[in-house]
Design an enzyme around this catalytic site. Structure first.
Site, PDB file in Angstrom:
ATOM      1  N   ASP A 105       9.281   2.484   1.481  1.00  0.00           N
ATOM      2  CA  ASP A 105       8.163   3.254   2.019  1.00  0.00           C
ATOM      3  C   ASP A 105       8.076   2.939   3.509  1.00  0.00           C
ATOM      4  O   ASP A 105       7.626   1.865   3.902  1.00  0.00           O
ATOM      5  CB  ASP A 105       6.880   2.854   1.274  1.00  0.00           C
ATOM      6  CG  ASP A 105       5.632   3.553   1.822  1.00  0.00           C
ATOM      7  OD1 ASP A 105       5.685   4.076   2.949  1.00  0.00           O
ATOM      8  OD2 ASP A 105       4.603   3.541   1.118  1.00  0.00           O
ATOM      9  N   LYS A 152       3.066   9.928   8.227  1.00  0.00           N
ATOM     10  CA  LYS A 152       2.246   9.581   9.391  1.00  0.00           C
ATOM     11  C   LYS A 152       2.700  10.164  10.737  1.00  0.00           C
ATOM     12  O   LYS A 152       2.176  11.176  11.159  1.00  0.00           O
ATOM     13  CB  LYS A 152       2.078   8.066   9.457  1.00  0.00           C
ATOM     14  CG  LYS A 152       1.136   7.564   8.347  1.00  0.00           C
ATOM     15  CD  LYS A 152       0.596   6.178   8.628  1.00  0.00           C
ATOM     16  CE  LYS A 152      -0.612   5.859   7.777  1.00  0.00           C
ATOM     17  NZ  LYS A 152      -0.338   5.277   6.461  1.00  0.00           N
ATOM     18  N   PHE A 181       0.864  -1.183   0.000  1.00  0.00           N
ATOM     19  CA  PHE A 181       0.000   0.000   0.000  1.00  0.00           C
ATOM     20  C   PHE A 181       0.900   1.233   0.000  1.00  0.00           C
ATOM     21  O   PHE A 181       1.723   1.401   0.902  1.00  0.00           O
ATOM     22  CB  PHE A 181      -0.928   0.040   1.215  1.00  0.00           C
ATOM     23  CG  PHE A 181      -1.793   1.270   1.225  1.00  0.00           C
ATOM     24  CD1 PHE A 181      -2.975   1.315   0.502  1.00  0.00           C
ATOM     25  CD2 PHE A 181      -1.410   2.407   1.933  1.00  0.00           C
ATOM     26  CE1 PHE A 181      -3.758   2.468   0.474  1.00  0.00           C
ATOM     27  CE2 PHE A 181      -2.194   3.559   1.919  1.00  0.00           C
ATOM     28  CZ  PHE A 181      -3.374   3.585   1.187  1.00  0.00           C
TER      29      PHE A 181
HETATM   30  C1  LIG Z   1      -0.659   5.549   5.120  1.00  0.00           C
HETATM   31  C2  LIG Z   1       0.347   5.062   4.129  1.00  0.00           C
HETATM   32  C3  LIG Z   1       0.579   5.749   2.924  1.00  0.00           C
HETATM   33  C4  LIG Z   1      -0.254   6.938   2.509  1.00  0.00           C
HETATM   34  O1  LIG Z   1      -0.131   8.009   3.370  1.00  0.00           O
HETATM   35  P1  LIG Z   1      -1.235   9.192   3.326  1.00  0.00           P
HETATM   36  O2  LIG Z   1      -0.705  10.198   4.300  1.00  0.00           O
HETATM   37  O3  LIG Z   1      -2.539   8.601   3.719  1.00  0.00           O
HETATM   38  O4  LIG Z   1      -1.253   9.702   1.930  1.00  0.00           O
HETATM   39  C5  LIG Z   1       1.561   5.274   2.084  1.00  0.00           C
HETATM   40  N1  LIG Z   1       2.296   4.196   2.409  1.00  0.00           N
HETATM   41  C6  LIG Z   1       2.113   3.526   3.557  1.00  0.00           C
HETATM   42  C7  LIG Z   1       2.981   2.353   3.875  1.00  0.00           C
HETATM   43  C8  LIG Z   1       1.124   3.918   4.447  1.00  0.00           C
HETATM   44  O5  LIG Z   1       0.913   3.226   5.576  1.00  0.00           O
END
Ligand SMILES: *Cc1c(COP(=O)(O)O)cnc(C)c1O
Length: 387
Positions: free
Chosen positions: A216, A245, A132
């Site tokens: 990520d 986050k 994700f």
């Molecule tokens: C939450 C998340 C995103 C997206 O972040 P947003 O601030 O909601 O755009 C991307 N990658 C990972 C692994 C995430 O947990």
């Protein structure tokens, strides 16, 4: 306003993209939230890995207060000190290159995608199943989930999705590959720790073909797994990583952090953002890093993470436990969404379901042993009632 008033306003005025529980929060402090009736909840979700320093941490509140009283915005046409201090600290603390600020996780990934395509024009980006990376078009194109992607086709071309396995990644990477993009610990798919062998294979394949390895760490970074960055567990160092986050302690800020090789790929005019790197969010992030970089806190995250995982494994209806540090999930043999809903409404314990059988726990990293024991107790009481 009562929850039913809020629900009516939502039905009439908000585009219905979210499924919300029938609870409205009005106050937060540390590991607790309070609803409109003054009822207290134990937060084992932290937003979604956002309020890692706890709700309304006094140092973050004070940094935001001081900065917002002096200057809230000046634009990226000028210098503001907080962003530059934050960039030096972020890059200096990991990959040693440079930083591009964003307002969210998806946007940090968009910056990473543009960067790696700029470095290898027209190149493919290899991603893995279960990943994700966000909801914007580039990040969505990197998120190989049929339900999220299909309604919005056509997506950005050039993404190749393979199994999160060493052999599959090796086979997918070649001279045309711009990057491999991975979460060292997958969050939204239900907390899957990628094997060190997968990361090592991705590193070797990228090195062989001159591609960039991008991690990520938006969910798994910033202390969540018990090291400041999740990649530290494996010893595999990426060419760039993305964070967001928890970085702003609740305020929206993200960052792309590069190593030296990718630091100067993007040039003036290649990318930008009106709000990103603003003084208030940067001041909040500096205060957050003061808290999360503490080696004692990180050691406690590892210790309490072990306690949490061991405790979860003892609970009824638990089929399987996964996690690292305070990033945990359990697969249940009962409906996870119902358990999460009952945990909230009956046990006043905040959790999240990542799927029909999977409950995810992402407590604030400032929890203590008593909080972990308390959460396990509430979950046990609930699960024992389920036939
Ligand atoms: C939450 C998340 C995103 C997206 O972040 P947003 O601030 O909601 O755009 C991307 N990658 C990972 C692994 C995430 O947990």
């Amino acid at each position: 306003m009562s929850v039913s008033d809020l629900q009516r306003l939502e039905r009439e005025h908000l585009i219905g993209t979210y499924v919300r529980a029938p609870v409205a929060f009005v106050r937060g402090e540390g590991v607790h939230l309070w609803d409109t009736d003054g009822v207290r909840y134990l937060d084992f979700l932290s937003g979604i890995s956002v309020t890692s320093v706890g709700h309304c941490h006094p140092a973050v509140v004070s940094a935001v207060h001081d900065q917002s009283a002096r200057l809230m915005h000046a634009s990226n046409l000028y210098y503001t000190e907080a962003a530059l201090r934050l960039a030096a600290r972020l890059a200096g603390g990991c990959l040693g290159g440079k930083v591009f600020f964003s307002n969210s996780g998806a946007e940090a990934n968009e910056a990473a995608l543009k960067l790696v395509r700029r470095a290898r024009p027209g190149g493919d980006i290899v991603v893995v199943h279960g990943a994700f990376h966000g909801r914007t078009y580039g990040a969505l194109s990197a998120t190989p989930q049929e339900a999220k992607q299909a309604p919005f086709a056509p997506l950005v071309p050039g993404f190749v999705a393979v199994a999160p396995e060493a052999q599959a990644i090796r086979a997918a990477v070649g001279a045309r590959t711009a990057a491999v993009l991975l979460e060292p610990v997958q969050g939204e798919s239900g907390v899957h720790v990628l094997d060190d062998g997968v990361l090592t294979a991705a590193r070797a394949a990228c090195d062989e073909h001159g591609a960039a390895l991008v991690f990520d760490e938006i969910q798994c970074g910033l202390g969540r797994t018990g090291t400041l960055w999740a990649y530290e567990h494996s010893g595999v160092v990426p060419d760039a990583l993305t964070t967001a986050k928890a970085l702003g302690g609740g305020l929206p800020i993200g960052a792309l952090i590069t190593g030296p090789r990718l630091a100067d790929v993007l040039r003036p005019g290649d990318h930008g953002s009106t709000f990103a790197g603003g003084p208030v969010t940067a001041a909040a992030a500096l205060a957050v890093l003061d808290i999360l970089e503490d080696p004692d806190l990180l050691a406690r995250v590892r210790e309490l993470g072990d306690l949490l995982l061991a405790g979860l494994a003892q609970l009824p209806h638990v089929v399987c436990v996964r996690g690292r540090g305070l990033m945990a999930a359990v697969d249940l043999d009962v409906d996870a969404r119902e358990i999460v809903s009952r945990a909230l409404l009956e046990q006043r314990l905040i959790l999240n379901a990542t799927g029909p059988a999977t409950v995810r726990l992402l407590p604030p990293l400032v929890v203590d042993e008593a909080d972990v024991v308390d959460a396990l107790g509430r979950l046990r009481e609930l699960l024992e009632q389920v036939p």
